[in-house]
Design a protein around this motif. Structure first.
Motif, PDB file in Angstrom:
ATOM      1  N   LEU A 357      20.445  -2.802  20.795  1.00  0.00           N
ATOM      2  CA  LEU A 357      21.438  -3.026  21.857  1.00  0.00           C
ATOM      3  C   LEU A 357      21.853  -4.488  21.943  1.00  0.00           C
ATOM      4  CD1 LEU A 357      20.098  -0.726  24.729  1.00  0.00           C
ATOM      5  CD2 LEU A 357      22.251  -0.472  23.485  1.00  0.00           C
ATOM      6  N   SER A 358      20.896  -5.393  21.732  1.00  0.00           N
ATOM      7  CA  SER A 358      21.233  -6.828  21.810  1.00  0.00           C
ATOM      8  C   SER A 358      22.153  -7.230  20.661  1.00  0.00           C
ATOM      9  CB  SER A 358      19.956  -7.678  21.792  1.00  0.00           C
ATOM     10  OG  SER A 358      19.364  -7.687  20.503  1.00  0.00           O
ATOM     11  N   GLN A 359      22.000  -6.568  19.490  1.00  0.00           N
ATOM     12  CA  GLN A 359      22.825  -6.913  18.330  1.00  0.00           C
ATOM     13  C   GLN A 359      24.185  -6.227  18.362  1.00  0.00           C
ATOM     14  OE1 GLN A 359      19.992  -5.738  15.187  1.00  0.00           O
ATOM     15  NE2 GLN A 359      20.070  -7.840  14.444  1.00  0.00           N
ATOM     16  N   TYR A 360      24.211  -4.923  18.723  1.00  0.00           N
ATOM     17  CA  TYR A 360      25.422  -4.135  18.511  1.00  0.00           C
ATOM     18  C   TYR A 360      26.035  -3.570  19.783  1.00  0.00           C
ATOM     19  CZ  TYR A 360      23.644  -4.446  13.768  1.00  0.00           C
ATOM     20  OH  TYR A 360      23.186  -4.923  12.564  1.00  0.00           O
ATOM     21  N   GLY A 361      25.391  -3.766  20.940  1.00  0.00           N
ATOM     22  CA  GLY A 361      25.972  -3.321  22.200  1.00  0.00           C
ATOM     23  C   GLY A 361      26.368  -1.864  22.167  1.00  0.00           C
ATOM     24  N   ASN A 362      27.604  -1.567  22.592  1.00  0.00           N
ATOM     25  CA  ASN A 362      28.058  -0.177  22.674  1.00  0.00           C
ATOM     26  C   ASN A 362      28.333   0.441  21.303  1.00  0.00           C
ATOM     27  OD1 ASN A 362      30.328  -1.821  22.245  1.00  0.00           O
ATOM     28  ND2 ASN A 362      31.696  -0.304  23.152  1.00  0.00           N
ATOM     29  N   LYS A 363      28.217  -0.340  20.237  1.00  0.00           N
ATOM     30  CA  LYS A 363      28.409   0.180  18.876  1.00  0.00           C
ATOM     31  C   LYS A 363      27.084   0.581  18.225  1.00  0.00           C
ATOM     32  CE  LYS A 363      32.895  -0.493  18.041  1.00  0.00           C
ATOM     33  NZ  LYS A 363      33.794   0.451  17.384  1.00  0.00           N
ATOM     34  N   LEU A 364      26.010   0.631  18.999  1.00  0.00           N
ATOM     35  CA  LEU A 364      24.689   0.907  18.431  1.00  0.00           C
ATOM     36  C   LEU A 364      24.682   2.186  17.607  1.00  0.00           C
ATOM     37  CD1 LEU A 364      21.644   0.379  18.140  1.00  0.00           C
ATOM     38  CD2 LEU A 364      21.310   1.570  20.321  1.00  0.00           C
ATOM     39  N   GLU A 365      25.312   3.246  18.124  1.00  0.00           N
ATOM     40  CA  GLU A 365      25.269   4.539  17.432  1.00  0.00           C
ATOM     41  C   GLU A 365      25.871   4.465  16.032  1.00  0.00           C
ATOM     42  OE1 GLU A 365      23.785   5.199  21.079  1.00  0.00           O
ATOM     43  OE2 GLU A 365      25.681   4.195  20.734  1.00  0.00           O
ATOM     44  N   GLU A 366      26.817   3.550  15.827  1.00  0.00           N
ATOM     45  CA  GLU A 366      27.436   3.407  14.509  1.00  0.00           C
ATOM     46  C   GLU A 366      26.617   2.497  13.591  1.00  0.00           C
ATOM     47  OE1 GLU A 366      31.492   2.111  15.026  1.00  0.00           O
ATOM     48  OE2 GLU A 366      31.664   3.274  16.883  1.00  0.00           O
ATOM     49  N   LYS A 367      25.642   1.780  14.147  1.00  0.00           N
ATOM     50  CA  LYS A 367      24.917   0.760  13.375  1.00  0.00           C
ATOM     51  C   LYS A 367      23.414   1.021  13.319  1.00  0.00           C
ATOM     52  CE  LYS A 367      28.609  -2.017  13.055  1.00  0.00           C
ATOM     53  NZ  LYS A 367      29.195  -2.465  11.763  1.00  0.00           N
ATOM     54  N   LEU A 368      22.992   2.248  13.590  1.00  0.00           N
ATOM     55  CA  LEU A 368      21.553   2.522  13.668  1.00  0.00           C
ATOM     56  C   LEU A 368      20.821   2.141  12.392  1.00  0.00           C
ATOM     57  CD1 LEU A 368      21.664   5.947  15.510  1.00  0.00           C
ATOM     58  CD2 LEU A 368      20.595   3.852  16.369  1.00  0.00           C
ATOM     59  N   ASP A 369      21.454   2.358  11.241  1.00  0.00           N
ATOM     60  CA  ASP A 369      20.791   2.030   9.976  1.00  0.00           C
ATOM     61  C   ASP A 369      20.808   0.537   9.675  1.00  0.00           C
ATOM     62  OD1 ASP A 369      23.536   2.007   9.654  1.00  0.00           O
ATOM     63  OD2 ASP A 369      23.490   2.764   7.593  1.00  0.00           O
ATOM     64  N   LYS A 370      21.476  -0.236  10.542  1.00  0.00           N
ATOM     65  CA  LYS A 370      21.538  -1.695  10.339  1.00  0.00           C
ATOM     66  C   LYS A 370      20.537  -2.449  11.217  1.00  0.00           C
ATOM     67  CE  LYS A 370      25.420  -1.720   7.787  1.00  0.00           C
ATOM     68  NZ  LYS A 370      25.271  -0.565   6.920  1.00  0.00           N
ATOM     69  N   VAL A 371      19.844  -1.740  12.118  1.00  0.00           N
ATOM     70  CA  VAL A 371      18.869  -2.403  12.996  1.00  0.00           C
ATOM     71  C   VAL A 371      17.643  -2.745  12.152  1.00  0.00           C
ATOM     72  CG1 VAL A 371      17.498  -2.241  15.104  1.00  0.00           C
ATOM     73  CG2 VAL A 371      19.713  -1.080  14.968  1.00  0.00           C
ATOM     74  N   ALA A 372      17.489  -4.021  11.859  1.00  0.00           N
ATOM     75  CA  ALA A 372      16.426  -4.459  10.938  1.00  0.00           C
ATOM     76  C   ALA A 372      15.135  -4.727  11.711  1.00  0.00           C
ATOM     77  CB  ALA A 372      16.868  -5.716  10.198  1.00  0.00           C
ATOM     78  N   VAL A 373      14.182  -3.825  11.578  1.00  0.00           N
ATOM     79  CA  VAL A 373      12.862  -4.029  12.188  1.00  0.00           C
ATOM     80  C   VAL A 373      11.795  -3.633  11.174  1.00  0.00           C
ATOM     81  CG1 VAL A 373      13.690  -3.556  14.538  1.00  0.00           C
ATOM     82  CG2 VAL A 373      12.731  -1.705  13.179  1.00  0.00           C
ATOM     83  N   THR A 374      10.614  -4.206  11.311  1.00  0.00           N
ATOM     84  CA  THR A 374       9.461  -3.794  10.502  1.00  0.00           C
ATOM     85  C   THR A 374       8.515  -3.058  11.431  1.00  0.00           C
ATOM     86  OG1 THR A 374       9.694  -5.756   9.111  1.00  0.00           O
ATOM     87  CG2 THR A 374       7.591  -4.575   8.996  1.00  0.00           C
ATOM     88  N   PRO A 375       8.572  -1.720  11.435  1.00  0.00           N
ATOM     89  CA  PRO A 375       7.736  -0.973  12.380  1.00  0.00           C
ATOM     90  C   PRO A 375       6.255  -1.166  12.076  1.00  0.00           C
ATOM     91  CG  PRO A 375       9.372   0.447  11.312  1.00  0.00           C
ATOM     92  CD  PRO A 375       9.362  -0.836  10.588  1.00  0.00           C
ATOM     93  N   ILE A 376       5.461  -1.198  13.140  1.00  0.00           N
ATOM     94  CA  ILE A 376       4.012  -1.285  12.966  1.00  0.00           C
ATOM     95  C   ILE A 376       3.458   0.094  12.648  1.00  0.00           C
ATOM     96  CG2 ILE A 376       1.847  -1.916  14.100  1.00  0.00           C
ATOM     97  CD1 ILE A 376       3.579  -3.733  15.923  1.00  0.00           C
ATOM     98  N   GLN A 377       4.034   1.125  13.260  1.00  0.00           N
ATOM     99  CA  GLN A 377       3.483   2.465  13.110  1.00  0.00           C
ATOM    100  C   GLN A 377       4.554   3.537  12.918  1.00  0.00           C
ATOM    101  OE1 GLN A 377       0.160   4.756  15.678  1.00  0.00           O
ATOM    102  NE2 GLN A 377       2.028   4.370  16.831  1.00  0.00           N
ATOM    103  N   THR A 378       5.683   3.415  13.621  1.00  0.00           N
ATOM    104  CA  THR A 378       6.675   4.482  13.676  1.00  0.00           C
ATOM    105  C   THR A 378       7.908   4.120  12.872  1.00  0.00           C
ATOM    106  OG1 THR A 378       5.946   4.883  15.936  1.00  0.00           O
ATOM    107  CG2 THR A 378       7.963   5.985  15.236  1.00  0.00           C
ATOM    108  N   GLY A 379       8.264   4.965  11.895  1.00  0.00           N
ATOM    109  CA  GLY A 379       9.504   4.744  11.165  1.00  0.00           C
ATOM    110  C   GLY A 379      10.666   5.397  11.882  1.00  0.00           C
TER     111      GLY A 379
END
Length: 413
Positions: A357-379
């Motif tokens: 949400l901080s990166q893409y605001g209301n466009k989050l749904e279009e950018k879900l595959d662009k949210v760069a995180v390294t999950p600790i447990q959950t993919g």
């Protein structure tokens, strides 16, 4: 045409289909003095395209059964608190990166009667995102509220209920069984293309994996992968050798995910493996095996073991080590020895969505595959279930204990 996913997936029980309405063949006549103007593609795209709206301060609510009245199950309460503690660590991490978040927490207890009182609070309508609730019977009223007020709803635990199929506001973290199994079958047949599958029924009295086994057998048939089965006292090192094929990967799959089944089967498999070193043997199993790893680690390595899971962390991963250390510093305790670890689940879900949400605001749904995180447990691998529904997390890992004493998380993307 209305269900393009069926070009690559079989139609299975529990799947929702889009059935379009028949088109009206009548042609409407424009009003007498109104010219029939057909808009251009550019005009249509311009009308439908939303402008990107950044969110300066994210408003997030956590609605969980903290059961502060002391009336609920103590273990359940501890898990909910641990989830929230991990969530707070995600908020803190993002705060250090300059993300501004207003966080609201609500105790919805373990009943549905307290939900409406909380939903009537004036501040809830201004939320950008809600995390919760925990129980299936609490999901419907919160989902309707989220849909009516255009608020994203992240459901972290339960996979039951059909709200996600007709509510575009929902993100379901815990994959429904039918979706999870279809992902596992696809990955299994891609990984073990030259497999000879042997199902082992330890007769431990548990039918917990009956649906999984039935579906896998159907998938193996459709892919022409041979399989057979052995039962109870007929599972011996000699019969195991007789079921194997010298030229193929011999994959053994217990028909139950219990520890009792493993305790019965592992000694027979170990003897068969040692007596027949020139045969390729693998053991394949289930997410709950994570909780038995401590008891069977040496056997898992020796049998070249795999299991599937949506949640997995290796306690030796740097990110997991750091998180566990930080959690201990924050709360002066260790996380519960549970599957999944609720503190890590709280961190992963909080960090993914709040960062998105901080990166893409209301466009989050279009950018879900662009949210760069390294999950600790959950993919996370979100797919919208249909044109008017929400998102389901379809991420599945295979965890591999190799004969070289390596522990590998296989990602199929």
């Amino acid at each position: 045409a209305a269900n393009p996913e069926l070009r690559t997936e079989k139609l299975k029980k529990g799947k929702f289909l889009c059935i379009p309405y028949a088109k009206d063949t009548k042609t409407e006549t424009p009003a007498d003095n109104m010219p029939a103007v057909v808009p251009t593609d550019d005009q249509l795209f311009s009308e439908s395209k939303k402008e990107t709206r950044k969110i300066s301060t994210i408003k997030a609510a956590v609605m969980l059964p903290f059961m502060t009245d002391g009336k609920g199950n103590r273990d359940e309460q501890t898990r909910m608190v641990e989830y929230y503690e991990g969530f707070l660590m995600a908020v803190n991490s993002l705060k250090e990166k300059g993300v501004s978040i207003d966080l609201y927490a609500y105790d919805i207890h373990n009943n549905s009667s307290s939900i409406q009182t909380i939903l009537n609070r004036s501040e809830l309508k201004s939320m950008d995102i809600i995390f919760g609730p925990a129980y299936p019977d609490q999901v419907k009223p919160v989902a309707e509220f989220a849909k009516n007020n255009n608020i994203r709803l992240v459901i972290p635990f339960t996979s039951k209920g059909n709200e996600v199929f007709n509510n575009p506001a929902i993100y379901q973290i815990n994959t429904p069984q039918s979706y999870l199994y279809s992902e596992v079958y696809e990955h299994f047949t891609r990984k073990f293309t030259t497999a000879n599958v042997i199902f082992l029924d330890a007769e431990d009295g548990d039918k917990d994996k009956a649906d999984f086994i039935k579906g896998l057998k159907e998938e193996l048939k459709s892919k022409h992968i041979p399989f057979t089965g052995l039962k109870g006292e007929h599972i011996t090192p000699e019969s195991l050798k007789g079921a194997m094929n010298h030229n193929m990967d011999n994959v053994f799959i217990p028909t139950s995910g219990t520890n009792v089944a493993l305790i019965k089967l592992l000694p027979q498999l170990i003897v068969a493996s040692r007596d027949n070193p020139d045969y390729r043997m693998q053991l394949f199993g289930y997410p709950e095996w994570q909780t038995y790893t401590h008891d069977h680690l040496a056997s898992f390595y020796e049998l070249d073991t795999y299991f599937y899971s949506s949640f997995y962390t290796n306690n030796l991963f740097p990110e997991a080590v750091q998180f566990s250390s930080d959690y201990r510093k924050w709360y002066s305790k260790d996380m519960l020895n549970s599957f999944p670890k609720y503190g890590m689940l709280g961190f992963d879900t909080g960090y993914f969505f709040l960062k998105g949400l901080s990166q893409y605001g209301n466009k989050l749904e279009e950018k879900l595959d662009k949210v760069a995180v390294t999950p600790i447990q959950t993919g996370f691998k979100f797919e919208r279930v249909n044109n008017w529904g929400g998102f389901i997390n379809r991420k599945v890992f295979f965890v591999h204990f190799t004969k070289d004493f390596e522990l590998i998380k296989l990602d199929f993307e």
